[in-house]
Design an enzyme around this catalytic site. Structure first.
Site, PDB file in Angstrom:
ATOM      1  N   ASN A   1     -15.420  -3.044  -2.814  1.00  0.00           N
ATOM      2  CA  ASN A   1     -14.228  -3.534  -2.138  1.00  0.00           C
ATOM      3  C   ASN A   1     -14.648  -4.423  -0.963  1.00  0.00           C
ATOM      4  OD1 ASN A   1     -12.037  -3.720  -0.238  1.00  0.00           O
ATOM      5  ND2 ASN A   1     -11.061  -1.968  -1.219  1.00  0.00           N
TER       6      ASN A   1
ATOM      7  N   ASP B   1     -13.904   7.474   0.915  1.00  0.00           N
ATOM      8  CA  ASP B   1     -12.749   7.694   0.057  1.00  0.00           C
ATOM      9  C   ASP B   1     -11.585   7.824   1.015  1.00  0.00           C
ATOM     10  OD1 ASP B   1     -11.966   7.842  -2.739  1.00  0.00           O
ATOM     11  OD2 ASP B   1     -11.130   9.780  -2.195  1.00  0.00           O
TER      12      ASP B   1
ATOM     13  N   TYR C   1      -1.753  -0.662   1.939  1.00  0.00           N
ATOM     14  CA  TYR C   1      -0.436  -0.306   2.474  1.00  0.00           C
ATOM     15  C   TYR C   1      -0.236  -0.764   3.921  1.00  0.00           C
ATOM     16  CZ  TYR C   1      -0.483   2.699  -1.646  1.00  0.00           C
ATOM     17  OH  TYR C   1      -0.547   3.165  -2.937  1.00  0.00           O
ATOM     18  N   ASP C   2      -1.193  -1.498   4.473  1.00  0.00           N
ATOM     19  CA  ASP C   2      -1.130  -1.914   5.883  1.00  0.00           C
ATOM     20  C   ASP C   2       0.192  -2.580   6.280  1.00  0.00           C
ATOM     21  OD1 ASP C   2      -3.646  -0.847   6.216  1.00  0.00           O
ATOM     22  OD2 ASP C   2      -4.659  -2.759   6.559  1.00  0.00           O
TER      23      ASP C   2
END
Length: 195
Positions: free
Chosen positions: A10, A69, A154-155
């Site tokens: 990521n 995680d 989701y920021d």
């Protein structure tokens, strides 16, 4: 520079963690650069998945490996999306679809409380009997519409009342200091320095 393998591909997570580690002389290498595939994440908890990812990366690289995680836990949804936050709306992963699903699932609820969780695990080698583990939580609430262009996931929906802004409206440096991942990293660094 001390090398750490990041058990993730990521790019946005790499950027956040790299910024937190660089001042201490660490350089993060994404596992994809070494041809290491993503680990399975079959577990129901953040800590188990982070540990599985870190051990997998350390075993295949021979390097110390750091895994994160993390996810969003929403009170009214009994902690969902939780460990499946990145795949909440199914495959392929999509921030936009995840946010749409979250808004739809929360529509009948008035309780909008939520928190982000980050669990960091550092395995110094494959068989590290005592990996370094640190967690962080960031509390806020879910808005009914997206706000802001920074960050990821989701920021844009995660509003932090103490700051009066969403996570996606924060400068990266501020987010790194106050976020779940930033908190977990500060705890991990404190453990690293004492290890």
């Amino acid at each position: 520079m001390k090398k750490l393998l990041l058990a993730s591909n990521n790019a946005k997570k790499l950027k956040e963690l790299d910024a937190l580690l660089a001042p201490l002389g660490y350089v993060l290498i994404p596992q994809g650069e070494l041809g290491i595939p993503e680990a399975e994440e079959p577990h129901p908890t953040f800590i188990e998945n982070a540990l599985a990812k870190a051990r997998h990366a350390a075993r295949l690289s021979g390097l110390p490996a750091l895994a994160d995680d993390s996810g969003l836990c929403v009170h009214a949804l009994a902690g969902a999306p939780g460990v499946i936050s990145a795949r909440y709306a199914g495959e392929p992963k999509s921030d936009a679809r995840n946010n749409e699903k979250l808004l739809a699932d929360l529509a009948p609820h008035t309780d909008r409380r939520a928190h982000f969780v980050s669990c960091l695990v550092l395995c110094r080698h494959t068989n590290d009997p005592q990996p370094l583990i640190a967690e962080g939580e960031w509390h806020g609430e879910i808005l009914t519409e997206l706000r802001g262009t920074e960050g990821f996931g989701y920021d844009p929906l995660f509003f932090v009342p103490a700051l009066g802004r969403t996570a996606a409206e924060l400068e990266p440096e501020l987010k790194n200091r106050v976020s779940h991942r930033g908190q977990a990293m500060q705890r991990l660094l404190a453990r690293l320095q004492g290890a």
